[in-house]
Enzyme design. Structure first.
Site, PDB file in Angstrom:
ATOM      1  N   ASP A  37       1.007  -1.106   0.050  1.00 23.15           N
ATOM      2  CA  ASP A  37      -0.060  -0.093  -0.199  1.00 23.15           C
ATOM      3  C   ASP A  37       0.926   1.398  -0.061  1.00 23.15           C
ATOM      4  O   ASP A  37       1.260   1.532   0.957  1.00 23.15           O
ATOM      5  CB  ASP A  37      -0.907  -0.029   1.256  1.00 23.15           C
ATOM      6  CG  ASP A  37      -2.034  -0.927   1.143  1.00 23.15           C
ATOM      7  OD1 ASP A  37      -2.788  -0.947  -0.002  1.00 23.15           O
ATOM      8  OD2 ASP A  37      -2.387  -1.871   2.255  1.00 23.15           O
ATOM      9  N   MET A  78      -2.125   4.582  -3.818  1.00 24.54           N
ATOM     10  CA  MET A  78      -3.189   5.657  -3.272  1.00 24.54           C
ATOM     11  C   MET A  78      -2.587   6.841  -3.398  1.00 24.54           C
ATOM     12  O   MET A  78      -2.128   7.445  -2.149  1.00 24.54           O
ATOM     13  CB  MET A  78      -3.622   5.083  -2.068  1.00 24.54           C
ATOM     14  CG  MET A  78      -4.674   3.912  -2.026  1.00 24.54           C
ATOM     15  SD  MET A  78      -4.731   3.043  -0.314  1.00 24.54           S
ATOM     16  CE  MET A  78      -3.315   2.216  -0.368  1.00 24.54           C
ATOM     17  N   GLY A 174      -6.935   4.383   3.029  1.00 26.32           N
ATOM     18  CA  GLY A 174      -6.275   5.242   3.976  1.00 26.32           C
ATOM     19  C   GLY A 174      -5.673   4.486   5.070  1.00 26.32           C
ATOM     20  O   GLY A 174      -4.437   5.024   5.601  1.00 26.32           O
ATOM     21  N   PHE A 175      -6.276   3.610   5.579  1.00 27.09           N
ATOM     22  CA  PHE A 175      -5.973   2.936   6.850  1.00 27.09           C
ATOM     23  C   PHE A 175      -6.204   1.523   6.797  1.00 27.09           C
ATOM     24  O   PHE A 175      -7.282   1.003   6.308  1.00 27.09           O
ATOM     25  CB  PHE A 175      -6.588   3.595   8.198  1.00 27.09           C
ATOM     26  CG  PHE A 175      -6.500   5.006   8.211  1.00 27.09           C
ATOM     27  CD1 PHE A 175      -5.439   5.648   8.693  1.00 27.09           C
ATOM     28  CD2 PHE A 175      -7.341   5.968   7.673  1.00 27.09           C
ATOM     29  CE1 PHE A 175      -5.258   6.827   8.956  1.00 27.09           C
ATOM     30  CE2 PHE A 175      -7.170   7.403   7.627  1.00 27.09           C
ATOM     31  CZ  PHE A 175      -5.920   7.831   8.138  1.00 27.09           C
ATOM     32  N   GLY A 176      -5.420   0.706   7.554  1.00 29.22           N
ATOM     33  CA  GLY A 176      -5.785  -0.710   7.732  1.00 29.22           C
ATOM     34  C   GLY A 176      -6.814  -0.823   8.875  1.00 29.22           C
ATOM     35  O   GLY A 176      -7.184  -0.146   9.848  1.00 29.22           O
ATOM     36  N   GLY A 177      -7.465  -2.063   9.083  1.00 37.72           N
ATOM     37  CA  GLY A 177      -8.120  -2.299  10.181  1.00 37.72           C
ATOM     38  C   GLY A 177      -9.518  -1.849  10.331  1.00 37.72           C
ATOM     39  O   GLY A 177      -9.943  -1.709  11.377  1.00 37.72           O
ATOM     40  N   ASP A 203     -10.411  -5.390  -1.147  1.00 37.90           N
ATOM     41  CA  ASP A 203      -9.409  -4.896  -0.323  1.00 37.90           C
ATOM     42  C   ASP A 203     -10.030  -4.096   0.756  1.00 37.90           C
ATOM     43  O   ASP A 203     -10.595  -2.937   0.381  1.00 37.90           O
ATOM     44  CB  ASP A 203      -8.219  -3.864  -0.956  1.00 37.90           C
ATOM     45  CG  ASP A 203      -7.219  -3.236  -0.106  1.00 37.90           C
ATOM     46  OD1 ASP A 203      -7.089  -3.427   0.866  1.00 37.90           O
ATOM     47  OD2 ASP A 203      -6.542  -2.474  -0.499  1.00 37.90           O
ATOM     48  N   GLY A 204      -9.937  -4.571   1.880  1.00 35.80           N
ATOM     49  CA  GLY A 204     -10.339  -3.602   3.263  1.00 35.80           C
ATOM     50  C   GLY A 204     -11.489  -4.491   3.953  1.00 35.80           C
ATOM     51  O   GLY A 204     -12.446  -4.821   3.669  1.00 35.80           O
ATOM     52  N   GLY A 205     -10.707  -4.855   5.174  1.00 41.14           N
ATOM     53  CA  GLY A 205     -11.955  -5.397   6.040  1.00 41.14           C
ATOM     54  C   GLY A 205     -11.933  -6.957   5.714  1.00 41.14           C
ATOM     55  O   GLY A 205     -12.948  -7.603   6.460  1.00 41.14           O
ATOM     56  N   GLY A 225      -4.982  -7.594   5.535  1.00 46.49           N
ATOM     57  CA  GLY A 225      -3.784  -6.883   6.205  1.00 46.49           C
ATOM     58  C   GLY A 225      -3.972  -7.525   7.925  1.00 46.49           C
ATOM     59  O   GLY A 225      -3.112  -8.238   8.159  1.00 46.49           O
TER      60      GLY A 225
HETATM   61  C1  DX5 Z   1      -6.611   0.450   2.856  1.00 48.51           C
HETATM   62  C2  DX5 Z   1      -5.509  -0.290   2.316  1.00 48.51           C
HETATM   63  C3  DX5 Z   1      -5.610  -1.966   2.549  1.00 48.51           C
HETATM   64  C4  DX5 Z   1      -5.448  -2.301   3.951  1.00 48.51           C
HETATM   65  C5  DX5 Z   1      -6.033  -3.440   4.423  1.00 48.51           C
HETATM   66  O1  DX5 Z   1      -6.374   1.612   2.494  1.00 48.51           O
HETATM   67  O2  DX5 Z   1      -5.456  -0.189   0.784  1.00 48.51           O
HETATM   68  O3  DX5 Z   1      -4.799  -2.645   1.870  1.00 48.51           O
HETATM   69  O4  DX5 Z   1      -4.022  -2.550   4.329  1.00 48.51           O
HETATM   70  O5  DX5 Z   1      -6.027  -3.512   5.796  1.00 48.51           O
HETATM   71  P1  DX5 Z   1      -7.240  -4.672   6.490  1.00 48.51           P
HETATM   72  O6  DX5 Z   1      -7.211  -5.843   5.805  1.00 48.51           O
HETATM   73  O7  DX5 Z   1      -6.682  -4.488   7.855  1.00 48.51           O
HETATM   74  O8  DX5 Z   1      -8.375  -3.799   6.306  1.00 48.51           O
HETATM   75 ZN    ZN Z   2      -4.662  -1.887  -0.537  1.00 46.95          ZN
END
Ligand code: DX5
Ligand code: ZN
Length: 247
Positions: A37, A78, A174-177, A203-205, A225
């Site tokens: 990312d 991004m 923008g953020f993981g988790g 991708d995401g969650g 992630g």
């Molecule tokens: C979010 C990223 C994702 C992120 C996913 O902006 O593009 O790739 O790392 O993280 P999780 O799997 O924890 O939602």
């Molecule tokens: Zn991503």
């Protein structure tokens, strides 16, 4: 049906031992790709890292021998000016360069740093440019962007201008988790209905609780992630995800 692919996002890895985390994720835990990312603080309200870090981890993970093989570096850009970084990422060892549709069509409004020349870039030109730099091209959509923008891009008769993968974001980037947005799954289904063999990434969650819905909708490339890197046994999580995906 395209090949099932598990792509852990290194955003949730331990950055202080990133090389080892990357090689273990592929070699020991059995992941297929690494999802990398890249955030520039303009397109999304966060900064991660750039091409030098990709260069550093490339020496820990063998380059795949075939186009989408194990060890593929799936770079998710991004960034406000996706065209600007193509050369650097090619040199760094990126295999798949996935840009955001929203950034390509609106790179000036999204906040070009002063003194740069990149303006609006049509997705088809950018895809061609990525292919000319020997990488696969992916196109990503934020939750706010309707899926219909993809049709003319995917229907293009010129092969070099067609994407190798579509990424449907299931959180705001923008953020993981963050929490998985099931509201995005109809987009996955719509693309899958029209394109049975295209790689569709989500991708995401994503994790053990949400992968079933994503797989049902037709996604075959799963980014995870926090679910992978937050686990006691990442290998077990990856195997579990793969089982659901394979069906
Ligand atoms: C979010 C990223 C994702 C992120 C996913 O902006 O593009 O790739 O790392 O993280 P999780 O799997 O924890 O939602
Ligand atoms: Zn991503």
């Amino acid at each position: 049906i395209p090949t099932p692919i598990i792509a852990p996002s290194i955003l949730s890895a331990d950055f202080a031992r990133l090389g080892a985390e990357c090689s273990e994720t592929i070699e020991r835990h059995g992941a297929d790709w690494l999802h990398i990312d890249i955030m520039d603080g303009h397109f999304v309200p966060n900064i991660t890292f750039g091409a030098p870090v990709v260069t550093a981890i490339r020496s820990h993970v063998e380059r795949p021998s075939n186009k989408k093989g194990r060890g593929t570096f799936d770079c998710h850009l991004m960034v406000a000016e996706p065209k600007r970084w193509v050369k650097d990422f090619q040199a760094a060892g990126c295999d798949l360069y996935c840009f955001h549709y929203e950034a390509a069509i609106n790179s000036t409004a999204a906040g070009s740093p002063a003194g740069t020349t990149d303006r609006r870039t049509s997705p088809r030109e950018l895809i061609r440019f990525i292919h000319e730099h020997s990488m696969q091209a992916g196109i990503a959509l934020k939750p706010e962007t309707p899926v219909d923008v993809l049709w003319e891009i995917l229907e293009n008769e010129v092969e070099e201008e067609r994407p190798d993968m579509v990424l449907i974001m299931t959180v705001n980037p923008g953020f993981g988790g963050q929490t998985f947005m099931a509201s995005e799954l109809p987009k996955v289904r719509a693309v899958r209905d029209r394109y049975p063999t295209l790689d569709i990434e989500v991708d995401g969650g994503l994790g053990p609780k949400t992968i079933g819905q994503a797989a049902d909708a037709g996604a075959n490339v799963i980014v995870a992630g926090s679910a992978v890197f937050g686990a006691q046994d990442p290998g077990e999580v990856i195997r579990g995800l793969r089982e659901v995906l394979v069906g």
